[in-house]
Design an enzyme around this catalytic site. Structure first.
Site, PDB file in Angstrom:
ATOM      1  N   LYS A   1       0.839  -1.211   0.000  1.00 55.89           N
ATOM      2  CA  LYS A   1       0.000   0.000   0.000  1.00 55.89           C
ATOM      3  C   LYS A   1       0.867   1.251   0.000  1.00 55.89           C
ATOM      4  O   LYS A   1       1.829   1.334   0.755  1.00 55.89           O
ATOM      5  CB  LYS A   1      -0.880   0.031   1.254  1.00 55.89           C
ATOM      6  CG  LYS A   1      -1.801  -1.161   1.397  1.00 55.89           C
ATOM      7  CD  LYS A   1      -2.484  -1.172   2.751  1.00 55.89           C
ATOM      8  CE  LYS A   1      -1.526  -1.358   3.882  1.00 55.89           C
ATOM      9  NZ  LYS A   1      -2.189  -1.630   5.187  1.00 55.89           N
TER      10      LYS A   1
ATOM     11  N   THR B   1      -6.892  10.207   7.894  1.00 58.17           N
ATOM     12  CA  THR B   1      -6.561   8.921   7.267  1.00 58.17           C
ATOM     13  C   THR B   1      -6.238   7.840   8.304  1.00 58.17           C
ATOM     14  O   THR B   1      -5.696   6.790   7.957  1.00 58.17           O
ATOM     15  CB  THR B   1      -5.336   9.077   6.331  1.00 58.17           C
ATOM     16  OG1 THR B   1      -4.263   9.633   7.093  1.00 58.17           O
ATOM     17  CG2 THR B   1      -5.639   9.967   5.149  1.00 58.17           C
TER      18      THR B   1
ATOM     19  N   GLY C   1      -6.530   4.710  10.200  1.00 55.27           N
ATOM     20  CA  GLY C   1      -7.314   3.477  10.043  1.00 55.27           C
ATOM     21  C   GLY C   1      -7.568   3.077   8.601  1.00 55.27           C
ATOM     22  O   GLY C   1      -8.313   2.131   8.340  1.00 55.27           O
ATOM     23  N   THR C   2      -6.906   3.753   7.645  1.00 54.90           N
ATOM     24  CA  THR C   2      -7.122   3.383   6.232  1.00 54.90           C
ATOM     25  C   THR C   2      -6.683   1.936   5.975  1.00 54.90           C
ATOM     26  O   THR C   2      -7.336   1.212   5.225  1.00 54.90           O
ATOM     27  CB  THR C   2      -6.334   4.314   5.287  1.00 54.90           C
ATOM     28  OG1 THR C   2      -5.034   4.517   5.844  1.00 54.90           O
ATOM     29  CG2 THR C   2      -7.028   5.641   5.096  1.00 54.90           C
ATOM     30  N   GLY C   3      -5.550   1.551   6.599  1.00 55.40           N
ATOM     31  CA  GLY C   3      -5.007   0.211   6.342  1.00 55.40           C
ATOM     32  C   GLY C   3      -5.934  -0.877   6.866  1.00 55.40           C
ATOM     33  O   GLY C   3      -6.215  -1.857   6.165  1.00 55.40           O
ATOM     34  N   CYS C   4      -6.415  -0.668   8.104  1.00 53.64           N
ATOM     35  CA  CYS C   4      -7.324  -1.673   8.701  1.00 53.64           C
ATOM     36  C   CYS C   4      -8.601  -1.758   7.851  1.00 53.64           C
ATOM     37  O   CYS C   4      -9.129  -2.843   7.599  1.00 53.64           O
ATOM     38  CB  CYS C   4      -7.724  -1.268  10.118  1.00 53.64           C
ATOM     39  SG  CYS C   4      -6.324  -0.841  11.153  1.00 53.64           S
TER      40      CYS C   4
HETATM   41  N1  LIG Z   1      -4.998  10.393   1.215  1.00 48.18           N
HETATM   42  C1  LIG Z   1      -5.406   9.280   0.625  1.00 48.18           C
HETATM   43  N2  LIG Z   1      -6.254   9.339  -0.438  1.00 48.18           N
HETATM   44  C2  LIG Z   1      -6.694   8.220  -1.047  1.00 48.18           C
HETATM   45  N3  LIG Z   1      -6.338   6.993  -0.668  1.00 48.18           N
HETATM   46  C3  LIG Z   1      -5.488   6.853   0.374  1.00 48.18           C
HETATM   47  C4  LIG Z   1      -4.982   7.991   1.085  1.00 48.18           C
HETATM   48  N4  LIG Z   1      -4.173   7.538   2.082  1.00 48.18           N
HETATM   49  C5  LIG Z   1      -4.185   6.189   2.012  1.00 48.18           C
HETATM   50  N5  LIG Z   1      -4.954   5.768   0.975  1.00 48.18           N
HETATM   51  C6  LIG Z   1      -5.244   4.404   0.579  1.00 48.18           C
HETATM   52  O1  LIG Z   1      -5.684   3.728   1.750  1.00 48.18           O
HETATM   53  C7  LIG Z   1      -5.299   2.359   1.688  1.00 48.18           C
HETATM   54  C8  LIG Z   1      -4.514   2.030   2.968  1.00 48.18           C
HETATM   55  O2  LIG Z   1      -3.157   2.397   2.758  1.00 48.18           O
HETATM   56  P1  LIG Z   1      -2.182   3.035   3.816  1.00 48.18           P
HETATM   57  O3  LIG Z   1      -0.838   3.065   3.152  1.00 48.18           O
HETATM   58  O4  LIG Z   1      -2.714   4.300   4.332  1.00 48.18           O
HETATM   59  O5  LIG Z   1      -2.252   1.934   4.964  1.00 48.18           O
HETATM   60  P2  LIG Z   1      -1.708   1.969   6.438  1.00 48.18           P
HETATM   61  O6  LIG Z   1      -0.481   2.816   6.528  1.00 48.18           O
HETATM   62  O7  LIG Z   1      -1.580   0.565   6.837  1.00 48.18           O
HETATM   63  O8  LIG Z   1      -2.897   2.692   7.235  1.00 48.18           O
HETATM   64  P3  LIG Z   1      -3.119   2.783   8.824  1.00 48.18           P
HETATM   65  O9  LIG Z   1      -1.954   2.116   9.464  1.00 48.18           O
HETATM   66  O10 LIG Z   1      -3.234   4.236   9.115  1.00 48.18           O
HETATM   67  O11 LIG Z   1      -4.387   2.071   9.100  1.00 48.18           O
HETATM   68  C9  LIG Z   1      -4.486   2.202   0.413  1.00 48.18           C
HETATM   69  O12 LIG Z   1      -5.349   1.731  -0.613  1.00 48.18           O
HETATM   70  C10 LIG Z   1      -4.021   3.608   0.107  1.00 48.18           C
HETATM   71  O13 LIG Z   1      -3.744   3.812  -1.260  1.00 48.18           O
HETATM   72  C1  LIG Z   2      -5.427  -1.173  17.346  1.00 49.63           C
HETATM   73  C2  LIG Z   2      -4.795  -0.673  16.115  1.00 49.63           C
HETATM   74  N1  LIG Z   2      -4.663  -1.513  15.073  1.00 49.63           N
HETATM   75  C3  LIG Z   2      -4.091  -1.077  13.916  1.00 49.63           C
HETATM   76  C4  LIG Z   2      -3.646   0.219  13.810  1.00 49.63           C
HETATM   77  C5  LIG Z   2      -2.984   0.689  12.530  1.00 49.63           C
HETATM   78  O1  LIG Z   2      -3.638   1.723  11.977  1.00 49.63           O
HETATM   79  C6  LIG Z   2      -3.804   1.077  14.919  1.00 49.63           C
HETATM   80  N2  LIG Z   2      -3.393   2.366  14.875  1.00 49.63           N
HETATM   81  N3  LIG Z   2      -4.382   0.594  16.047  1.00 49.63           N
HETATM   82 MG   LIG Z   3      -1.447  -0.255   8.588  1.00 49.73          MG
END
Ligand SMILES: Nc1ncnc2c1ncn2[C@@H]1O[C@H](COP(=O)(O)OP(=O)(O)OP(=O)(O)O)[C@@H](O)[C@H]1O
Ligand SMILES: Cc1ncc(CO)c(N)n1
Ligand SMILES: [Mg+2]
Length: 539
Positions: free
Chosen positions: A219, A252, A254-257
Site C-alpha cells: 500500500k 486517514t 485506520g485506512t489500512g485496517c
Molecule cells: N490520502 C489518501 N487518499 C486516497 N487513498 C489513500 C490515502 N491515504 C491512504 N490511501 C489508501 O488507503 C489504503 C490504505 O493504505 P495506507 O498506506 O494508508 O495503509 P496503512 O499505513 O496501513 O494505514 P493505517 O496504518 O493508518 O491504518 C491504500 O489503498 C491507500 O492507497
Molecule cells: C489497534 C490498532 N490496530 C491497527 C492500527 C494501525 O492503523 C492502529 N493504529 N491501532
Molecule cells: Mg497499517
C-alpha cells in the site's frame, strides 16, 4: 457460562468465485456438524468476517474500523481482541495485551460456533498470539485469510514486538491468501530495505510473495506526496498498479485496517481477489473524500466516517443502504403513456416488473401532474421497499425528497448530479445519462453512483436520441469510473448480446417499452431476466 461440549458444524458454502484462490487445505469441509433449531434459516450464506485485531479507543482503526467497514460493505463481523490500546488522534498512549489463553478462548468461541468465511488479522502483538492463531486456523479452516501485518501506527508508535517478524513471515504468511503491508511494514519485513518509488514497491511485493501468500498488496498511502494514492498488487506473475485519487485530508487514521477488512468483506461475499481489492480501495477513497472536513479530536491524524452517516441531514437517516452496483442488472423505467395504453396503473406495472425479477425501478413520468405523480411514487416506494428493490425518480428531486425515494436519475439537460447530491445527501443513489467519455468523467466528478449509456439501439421511446451502437457503448464504459447500465432499444431479442459484450463495468440493461408496452409486464420481465442471466453465465 455454559460448559456444554462444543458441537461440530458442517456448512455448505454458496457457489462463489472465491474458490479461484482458496487452497485445498482451506476448502476441505471442517469436520463439524451442528444441531440447530433453525437449520434452514442458518443455511443462508451470510457473508461473515472474523477480525483478529486490537481495539483502538479512538474508534478509527483496529477492531472498530474493521467492524464499521464490514457493516458498510454488507458483511457480518465477529471479533477476537488481541490487545487494548489507549489511542487517539495524537498517537498511542498505551498498549495492554490480552492474555494469550484468553485469545485462544475467544477464537474457539467464534470459530467453533459460527460459520466464518474469512479471517482478517490486524494487530498480533506477540509471537504466542501468531502461533495460537495459526493453530486455530488449522483446526477451523476458513475460505480465506487476509493478513494486514500491523507493526507501527502512522503516528510512529510500535504495535507489535519485533520478534513477531519471523513468525509472521514463516508461519502466517504461508497460510495467507493476501498480505497487505504499507511501505514501512514492507521495508521491515525485508530487513530494512528503503522503498521510495513504485518500482521499489513492486520489488518489495515480489520479495514478500516468496514468503508464501497467494497475493501481495503493497500500500502506498504513506508514499511521498503525489496526486495519486498508488498500491501495487502482485499475484506471482503480474504486477498491477492500482491508482486512485489522493484525497487531501488529515483524516486517514485506520485506512489500512479498513482496506484489509473491506477486502475480507468482499471475499466473504464471493469476489475474486483482484475485484475485492479494487472495491476495497474505491471504498477507502470515497470514505476519505466524504470525511475530508470531519473534525474528531485535536491531533494530527483523525478518523473518517465509514458509514457516510455523520454528515447526513435528518431526513436521510434510516432511509438508504449504500448503492449496490448489482442492482443495475435489470433496470426498469416506467412510462405512463404505455401504462395507459394497456390499462395498467403505475403501481401495478411496478409490482409486476418486480415480481418478474426487476432489480431497480425508475419512475419516469413525463406528463403526470405533480400531485398525482407523488401519490403514485409514494405507493411505489412502499412496494419497492417491501421487495428490497431500490426506487429512483427521473429528474424530479422534489418528488424524490417528498416520497423518500432511494435516488434520482438525471439527464444532461437536467440539474447537475453535483447539485442533486447537495440536495439529497450522500446516502442516496444518483444516476446520470451519458453519451460521451467526457460526460462520464463529469458524472464521476459530480459524485454520481452510476451512469446510463445509450441509446444502444434505435428507440421510439425517446425521440431524436442518437444511437451509439456497441462501439459507442464500449468507448463510454471504458472511460467510465462508474458502473454503467445500457439503455435504448433494448429488448428480449438483443439484451443477451449487450451482456455478452463482457464489459466489466457494464452491470445491466435498462428497458422501457420491451416491458411496459406489453400486455403482461411480469412475463416479459421474467423472460428478459432469464435471458440476461444466461448471457451473464456465458461470458
Ligand atoms: N490520502 C489518501 N487518499 C486516497 N487513498 C489513500 C490515502 N491515504 C491512504 N490511501 C489508501 O488507503 C489504503 C490504505 O493504505 P495506507 O498506506 O494508508 O495503509 P496503512 O499505513 O496501513 O494505514 P493505517 O496504518 O493508518 O491504518 C491504500 O489503498 C491507500 O492507497
Ligand atoms: C489497534 C490498532 N490496530 C491497527 C492500527 C494501525 O492503523 C492502529 N493504529 N491501532
Ligand atoms: Mg497499517
Amino acid at each position: 457460562m455454559s460448559s456444554a461440549p462444543l458441537q461440530p458444524i458442517l456448512r455448505p458454502h454458496p457457489p462463489s468465485s472465491i474458490s479461484s484462490f482458496s487452497s485445498p487445505r482451506r476448502t476441505q469441509p471442517s469436520p463439524r456438524a451442528r444441531p440447530c433449531r433453525l437449520a434452514a434459516a442458518r443455511e443462508m450464506p451470510w457473508p461473515h468476517v472474523l477480525t483478529v485485531a486490537g481495539s483502538d479507543s479512538g474508534g478509527g482503526a483496529g477492531i472498530q474500523a474493521d467492524v464499521k467497514a464490514c457493516a458498510a460493505l454488507g458483511a457480518y463481523c465477529s471479533s477476537v481482541i488481541t490487545a487494548v490500546t489507549a489511542q487517539n488522534t495524537a498517537g498511542v498512549q498505551g498498549v495492554h495485551l490480552v492474555p494469550e489463553g484468553f485469545i485462544r478462548k475467544q477464537l474457539n468461541s467464534v470459530l467453533s460456533d459460527m460459520s466464518v468465511d474469512v479471517v482478517k488479522t490486524g494487530m498480533l502483538p506477540s509471537v504466542g498470539i501468531v502461533q495460537i492463531l495459526c493453530e486455530s486456523l488449522r483446526k477451523f479452516p476458513v475460505k480465506a485469510l487476509v493478513v494486514d501485518p500491523v507493526m507501527v501506527s502512522t503516528s510512529g508508535d510500535s504495535l507489535s514486538d519485533p520478534s513477531t517478524l519471523t513468525n509472521y513471515r514463516d508461519e502466517l504468511f504461508a497460510m495467507a491468501d493476501i498480505v497487505t503491508p504499507n511501505v514501512k511494514e514492507a521495508s521491515k519485513l525485508l530487513g530494512g530495505v528503503s522503498l521510495h518509488t513504485v518500482s521499489d514497491m513492486r520489488d518489495a511485493a515480489a520479495s514478500i510473495y516468496k514468503f508464501g501468500p497467494r497475493y501481495v498488496l503493497v500500500k502506498g498511502g504513506d508514499m511521498p506526496d503525489s496526486s495519486e494514492a498508488i498500491d501495487v498488487f502482485y499475484d506471482g506473475k503480474e504486477f498491477i498498479e492500482l491508482r486512485g485519487h489522493r484525497i487531501k485530508t488529515c483524516n486517514t487514521h485506520g485506512t489500512g485496517c479498513t482496506l484489509a477488512s473491506s477486502i475480507a468483506a468482499e471475499l466473504a461475499k464471493g469476489s475474486t481477489m483482484l475485484h475485492a481489492v479494487r472495491v476495497a480501495k474505491n471504498f477507502v477513497e470515497s470514505a476519505l473524500d466524504h470525511s475530508k472536513d470531519l473534525t474528531i479530536g485535536n491531533g494530527p491524524q483523525g478518523p473518517f466516517d465509514h458509514l457516510f452517516r455523520l454528515k447526513c441531514p435528518p431526513y436521510n437517516i434510516g432511509s438508504q443502504q449504500r448503492f449496490n452496483q448489482d442492482s443495475l442488472f435489470l433496470y426498469v423505467v416506467t412510462d405512463s403513456r404505455m401504462n395507459k395504453r394497456w390499462g395498467h396503473s403505475i403501481e401495478d406495472a411496478v409490482k409486476d416488473a418486480i415480481e418478474g425479477g426487476a432489480t431497480i425501478v425508475q419512475l419516469r413520468e413525463k406528463d403526470a401532474e405533480s400531485r398525482e405523480f407523488l401519490k403514485a411514487a409514494k405507493a411505489c416506494v412502499e412496494i419497492c421497499k417491501s421487495s428490497g428493490v431500490p426506487l429512483l425518480i427521473n429528474d424530479r428531486v422534489d418528488i424524490a425528497l417528498a416520497c423518500n425515494a432511494d435516488g434520482v436519475h438525471v439527464g444532461q439537460s437536467d440539474i447537475s448530479a453535483r447539485e442533486v447530491r447537495e440536495l439529497l445527501g450522500p446516502g442516496k443513489i444518483i444516476g446520470v445519462s451519458c453519451k460521451t467519455p467526457a460526460q462520464a468523467e463529469q458524472a464521476w466528478n459530480d459524485g454520481a453512483d452510476y451512469i446510463g449509456c445509450g441509446g444502444v439501439f434505435p428507440t421510439m421511446t425517446k425521440a431524436n436520441n442518437p444511437t451509439l451502437g456497441f462501439e459507442g457503448l464500449k468507448t463510454v464504459c471504458l472511460a467510465s469510473k462508474l458502473p454503467v447500465v445500457a439503455i435504448g432499444g433494448i429488448n428480449t431479442t438483443n439484451a443477451g448480446s449487450v451482456m455478452e459484450l463482457g464489459i466489466p463495468n457494464l452491470k445491466g440493461v435498462a428497458v422501457v417499452s420491451a416491458l411496459f408496452d406489453r400486455e403482461c409486464v411480469m412475463t416479459e420481465t421474467r423472460n428478459l431476466r432469464s435471458i440476461l442471466t444466461s448471457a451473464l453465465c456465458s461470458v
